[in-house]
Write a protein that holds these residues in place. Sequence first.
Motif, PDB file in Angstrom:
ATOM      1  N   ASN A  71      48.428  56.378  -3.055  1.00 22.14           N
ATOM      2  CA  ASN A  71      48.369  55.035  -3.646  1.00 22.14           C
ATOM      3  C   ASN A  71      49.676  54.272  -3.464  1.00 22.14           C
ATOM      4  OD1 ASN A  71      49.803  56.546  -5.556  1.00 22.14           O
ATOM      5  ND2 ASN A  71      49.100  55.308  -7.264  1.00 22.14           N
ATOM      6  N   ILE A  72      50.566  54.827  -2.639  1.00 20.92           N
ATOM      7  CA  ILE A  72      51.763  54.103  -2.223  1.00 20.92           C
ATOM      8  C   ILE A  72      51.636  53.657  -0.771  1.00 20.92           C
ATOM      9  CG2 ILE A  72      54.227  54.348  -1.695  1.00 20.92           C
ATOM     10  CD1 ILE A  72      54.516  56.074  -4.141  1.00 20.92           C
ATOM     11  N   ASP A  73      51.088  54.546   0.076  1.00 20.44           N
ATOM     12  CA  ASP A  73      51.090  54.262   1.518  1.00 20.44           C
ATOM     13  C   ASP A  73      49.898  53.441   1.993  1.00 20.44           C
ATOM     14  OD1 ASP A  73      48.933  56.018   1.618  1.00 20.44           O
ATOM     15  OD2 ASP A  73      49.955  57.536   2.815  1.00 20.44           O
ATOM     16  N   GLY A  74      49.015  53.052   1.077  1.00 23.08           N
ATOM     17  CA  GLY A  74      47.888  52.211   1.456  1.00 23.08           C
ATOM     18  C   GLY A  74      46.593  52.947   1.699  1.00 23.08           C
ATOM     19  N   SER A  75      46.604  54.274   1.616  1.00 20.67           N
ATOM     20  CA  SER A  75      45.367  55.028   1.839  1.00 20.67           C
ATOM     21  C   SER A  75      44.314  54.690   0.796  1.00 20.67           C
ATOM     22  CB  SER A  75      45.663  56.535   1.814  1.00 20.67           C
ATOM     23  OG  SER A  75      46.511  56.892   2.876  1.00 20.67           O
ATOM     24  N   VAL A  76      44.737  54.598  -0.453  1.00 17.40           N
ATOM     25  CA  VAL A  76      43.797  54.214  -1.519  1.00 17.40           C
ATOM     26  C   VAL A  76      44.299  52.995  -2.275  1.00 17.40           C
ATOM     27  CG1 VAL A  76      42.876  56.541  -1.782  1.00 17.40           C
ATOM     28  CG2 VAL A  76      44.820  55.843  -3.178  1.00 17.40           C
ATOM     29  N   ALA A  77      45.594  52.749  -2.225  1.00 13.25           N
ATOM     30  CA  ALA A  77      46.189  51.578  -2.889  1.00 13.25           C
ATOM     31  C   ALA A  77      47.600  51.412  -2.341  1.00 13.25           C
ATOM     32  CB  ALA A  77      46.218  51.766  -4.407  1.00 13.25           C
ATOM     33  N   ARG A  78      48.264  50.351  -2.762  1.00 12.67           N
ATOM     34  CA  ARG A  78      49.640  50.122  -2.352  1.00 12.67           C
ATOM     35  C   ARG A  78      50.511  49.909  -3.585  1.00 12.67           C
ATOM     36  NH1 ARG A  78      50.681  49.689   2.859  1.00 12.67           N
ATOM     37  NH2 ARG A  78      48.988  49.263   4.333  1.00 12.67           N
ATOM     38  N   GLY A  79      51.763  50.321  -3.462  1.00 10.87           N
ATOM     39  CA  GLY A  79      52.720  50.058  -4.531  1.00 10.87           C
ATOM     40  C   GLY A  79      52.863  51.161  -5.552  1.00 10.87           C
ATOM     41  N   GLY A  80      51.933  52.108  -5.580  1.00  8.93           N
ATOM     42  CA  GLY A  80      52.009  53.179  -6.558  1.00  8.93           C
ATOM     43  C   GLY A  80      51.552  52.750  -7.933  1.00  8.93           C
ATOM     44  N   CYS A  81      51.537  53.678  -8.862  1.00  3.86           N
ATOM     45  CA  CYS A  81      51.172  53.359 -10.241  1.00  3.86           C
ATOM     46  C   CYS A  81      52.164  52.343 -10.800  1.00  3.86           C
ATOM     47  CB  CYS A  81      51.190  54.617 -11.104  1.00  3.86           C
ATOM     48  SG  CYS A  81      49.955  55.845 -10.638  1.00  3.86           S
ATOM     49  N   ILE A  82      51.726  51.543 -11.734  1.00  4.91           N
ATOM     50  CA  ILE A  82      52.554  50.437 -12.222  1.00  4.91           C
ATOM     51  C   ILE A  82      53.827  50.896 -12.915  1.00  4.91           C
ATOM     52  CG2 ILE A  82      50.564  48.913 -12.415  1.00  4.91           C
ATOM     53  CD1 ILE A  82      50.720  49.289 -15.466  1.00  4.91           C
ATOM     54  N   PHE A  83      53.865  52.166 -13.341  1.00  3.61           N
ATOM     55  CA  PHE A  83      55.049  52.681 -14.023  1.00  3.61           C
ATOM     56  C   PHE A  83      55.915  53.533 -13.114  1.00  3.61           C
ATOM     57  CE2 PHE A  83      51.300  55.336 -14.947  1.00  3.61           C
ATOM     58  CZ  PHE A  83      51.670  56.516 -14.322  1.00  3.61           C
ATOM     59  N   CYS A  84      55.519  53.706 -11.866  1.00  2.00           N
ATOM     60  CA  CYS A  84      56.095  54.757 -11.022  1.00  2.00           C
ATOM     61  C   CYS A  84      57.428  54.363 -10.405  1.00  2.00           C
ATOM     62  CB  CYS A  84      55.117  55.123  -9.904  1.00  2.00           C
ATOM     63  SG  CYS A  84      55.710  56.481  -8.862  1.00  2.00           S
ATOM     64  N   LYS A  85      58.417  55.239 -10.618  1.00  2.00           N
ATOM     65  CA  LYS A  85      59.668  55.215  -9.886  1.00  2.00           C
ATOM     66  C   LYS A  85      60.158  56.644  -9.886  1.00  2.00           C
ATOM     67  CE  LYS A  85      64.094  52.839  -9.445  1.00  2.00           C
ATOM     68  NZ  LYS A  85      65.060  51.908 -10.068  1.00  2.00           N
ATOM     69  N   ASN A  86      59.805  57.397  -8.847  1.00  2.00           N
ATOM     70  CA  ASN A  86      60.040  58.839  -8.837  1.00  2.00           C
ATOM     71  C   ASN A  86      61.500  59.208  -9.049  1.00  2.00           C
ATOM     72  OD1 ASN A  86      57.703  60.912  -7.949  1.00  2.00           O
ATOM     73  ND2 ASN A  86      57.201  58.835  -7.308  1.00  2.00           N
ATOM     74  N   GLU A  87      62.411  58.360  -8.610  1.00  2.00           N
ATOM     75  CA  GLU A  87      63.823  58.673  -8.768  1.00  2.00           C
ATOM     76  C   GLU A  87      64.211  58.809 -10.232  1.00  2.00           C
ATOM     77  OE1 GLU A  87      62.543  56.324  -6.942  1.00  2.00           O
ATOM     78  OE2 GLU A  87      63.462  56.225  -4.957  1.00  2.00           O
ATOM     79  N   SER A  88      63.442  58.198 -11.129  1.00  2.00           N
ATOM     80  CA  SER A  88      63.812  58.206 -12.539  1.00  2.00           C
ATOM     81  C   SER A  88      63.614  59.554 -13.188  1.00  2.00           C
ATOM     82  CB  SER A  88      62.999  57.147 -13.303  1.00  2.00           C
ATOM     83  OG  SER A  88      61.633  57.520 -13.373  1.00  2.00           O
ATOM     84  N   PHE A  89      62.710  60.388 -12.659  1.00  2.00           N
ATOM     85  CA  PHE A  89      62.484  61.671 -13.307  1.00  2.00           C
ATOM     86  C   PHE A  89      62.838  62.869 -12.438  1.00  2.00           C
ATOM     87  CE2 PHE A  89      58.728  62.741 -10.922  1.00  2.00           C
ATOM     88  CZ  PHE A  89      58.011  61.572 -10.760  1.00  2.00           C
ATOM     89  N   SER A  90      63.288  62.618 -11.229  1.00  2.00           N
ATOM     90  CA  SER A  90      63.677  63.737 -10.383  1.00  2.00           C
ATOM     91  C   SER A  90      65.190  63.866 -10.317  1.00  2.00           C
ATOM     92  CB  SER A  90      63.132  63.560  -8.967  1.00  2.00           C
ATOM     93  OG  SER A  90      63.682  64.547  -8.119  1.00  2.00           O
ATOM     94  N   PRO A  91      65.746  65.011 -10.737  1.00  2.00           N
ATOM     95  CA  PRO A  91      67.196  65.180 -10.678  1.00  2.00           C
ATOM     96  C   PRO A  91      67.724  65.438  -9.280  1.00  2.00           C
ATOM     97  CG  PRO A  91      66.171  67.203 -11.426  1.00  2.00           C
ATOM     98  CD  PRO A  91      65.067  66.181 -11.276  1.00  2.00           C
ATOM     99  N   THR A  92      66.838  65.644  -8.315  1.00  2.00           N
ATOM    100  CA  THR A  92      67.290  65.998  -6.968  1.00  2.00           C
ATOM    101  C   THR A  92      66.957  64.935  -5.925  1.00  2.00           C
ATOM    102  OG1 THR A  92      65.211  67.213  -6.669  1.00  2.00           O
ATOM    103  CG2 THR A  92      67.122  68.484  -7.367  1.00  2.00           C
ATOM    104  N   LEU A  93      66.014  64.045  -6.217  1.00  2.00           N
ATOM    105  CA  LEU A  93      65.542  63.118  -5.198  1.00  2.00           C
ATOM    106  C   LEU A  93      66.646  62.201  -4.696  1.00  2.00           C
ATOM    107  CD1 LEU A  93      62.871  62.470  -3.750  1.00  2.00           C
ATOM    108  CD2 LEU A  93      62.488  60.661  -5.431  1.00  2.00           C
ATOM    109  N   ASP A  94      67.502  61.723  -5.610  1.00  2.00           N
ATOM    110  CA  ASP A  94      68.544  60.798  -5.179  1.00  2.00           C
ATOM    111  C   ASP A  94      69.695  61.492  -4.455  1.00  2.00           C
ATOM    112  OD1 ASP A  94      69.573  62.119  -7.322  1.00  2.00           O
ATOM    113  OD2 ASP A  94      70.163  60.339  -8.468  1.00  2.00           O
ATOM    114  N   LYS A  95      69.653  62.827  -4.406  1.00  2.00           N
ATOM    115  CA  LYS A  95      70.677  63.568  -3.678  1.00  2.00           C
ATOM    116  C   LYS A  95      70.301  63.781  -2.211  1.00  2.00           C
ATOM    117  CE  LYS A  95      71.827  66.274  -7.832  1.00  2.00           C
ATOM    118  NZ  LYS A  95      73.138  65.678  -8.111  1.00  2.00           N
ATOM    119  N   GLU A  96      69.032  63.500  -1.871  1.00  2.00           N
ATOM    120  CA  GLU A  96      68.542  63.797  -0.529  1.00  2.00           C
ATOM    121  C   GLU A  96      68.610  62.563   0.371  1.00  2.00           C
ATOM    122  OE1 GLU A  96      68.123  66.644   0.467  1.00  2.00           O
ATOM    123  OE2 GLU A  96      67.843  67.835  -1.343  1.00  2.00           O
TER     124      GLU A  96
END
Length: 317
Positions: free
Chosen positions: A30-55
Motif C-alpha cells: 500500500n506504499i508502492d501502488g500495488s494496492v494503494a499509495r502513500g501507506g497507512c495514514i499514520f505510517c512512518k516506519n522510521e518512528s518505531f524502528s531503532p535501526t532503520l535510520d542507521k541503514e
Amino acid sequence: MLTFGRYCKRRFGQRVRKVPIALAGFTCPNIDGSVARGGCIFCKNESFSPTLDKEPRVALKMNPKMTENPLLEMQLKQLQSQYDWQSEFHRNKFGVEKYMIYFQSFTNTYAPFDTLQKLYTKALNLPNVVGISIGTRTDSVDLKLLDFLAELAQRKGQEIWVEYGIQSVYDETLQFINRGHGTENMESIIQATKERGLKVCSHIIYGLPNESKEMMLHSLESVIQWGSDGIKIHPLYIIEKTILANLYEKGEYKPISLGDYIDLIVESLKRIPQNIVIHRVSAGVRNDTLLAPKWCFDKNIQMRAIRDALREAGIEY
C-alpha cells in the motif's frame, strides 16, 4: 496474565530478547501502488524502528514479482550486523543470552520468495537465536510461504511467529486509514498459519478514527476468536509529516486520551484468555516527531499507569 516475557521463560527456560531488524529494500503493497499509495495514514516506519535510520537509503524497493534481488548480499550483511550489535548490547547490559529476531519494519514477506528463504534461514542460523518473528499483512502471505515457514520451523526446531497487522476488523476503518485491503482474508490466513504449526500474533490499534470503545473491543474479540496465539495492542499516535498529522492539525482527528486507553486495556485483559501471549500493551516514540498524544512520548509513563489500573482491577501484568 501470560506476558511475552513469562511465555519465553516457560518455553525456553530463560529470558529472551526480541531483536528488531530493518533491512534495505523492503516496502509495503500500500506504499508502492500495488494496492494503494502513500501507506497507512499514520505510517512512518522510521518512528518505531531503532535501526532503520542507521541503514543506507536505497532507491530499489522489492516486490514478490521480482526475478532477481540485487540487494540480497547487502540485506544479509545488514541482518548479521544488526543482530551482532544489538545482541552484544543486551548481553553485556542485561545478561540476556537468547534472542528472537524480529523482522519489524514495513511488510517483511513482500519480497521475492528466494530472498525470504535466505533471510529467514540465515536468521535462524545465527548464534543463540531461538526463533524469528515476521511482521506482515494478511494480504501479503500465501500458502507457499507458510508451507516453507512450517518446514523451516520443523527442520530447525525453532519457533516462528507471524505477526499480522490487523489494526481493525472494520472495513470502513481500513478504507479510511488507506490500508489497501479489507477483512476478507484475515480469518482464513490466520487459521492457515496456525494449521501449519506456526504461531500467530495479531496487532490491533486503539484510537483509530471514528471507532468507538465497542468497535475496538470487537476487533480484539475477533482476533481471539480466529485463534491468535498472541496479541499486541497499542495506541494510535500522530507522527509529523503523515496524513494523520494533517487531519490532526486541521482539527479533524482527536487522539485517544490516556484515561480512555487505560480503561480499554483493563477491559481487554479481562477478556483475553490466559493461554494467549500478550506481546505488548503500550507504544510510543521518544523524539520530536511525535505530535500527539504527548503521553505516548514515554512508554514508562504508560506502563506505570496501566499497571496501577490493573492492580486495582486485580490483574497481575
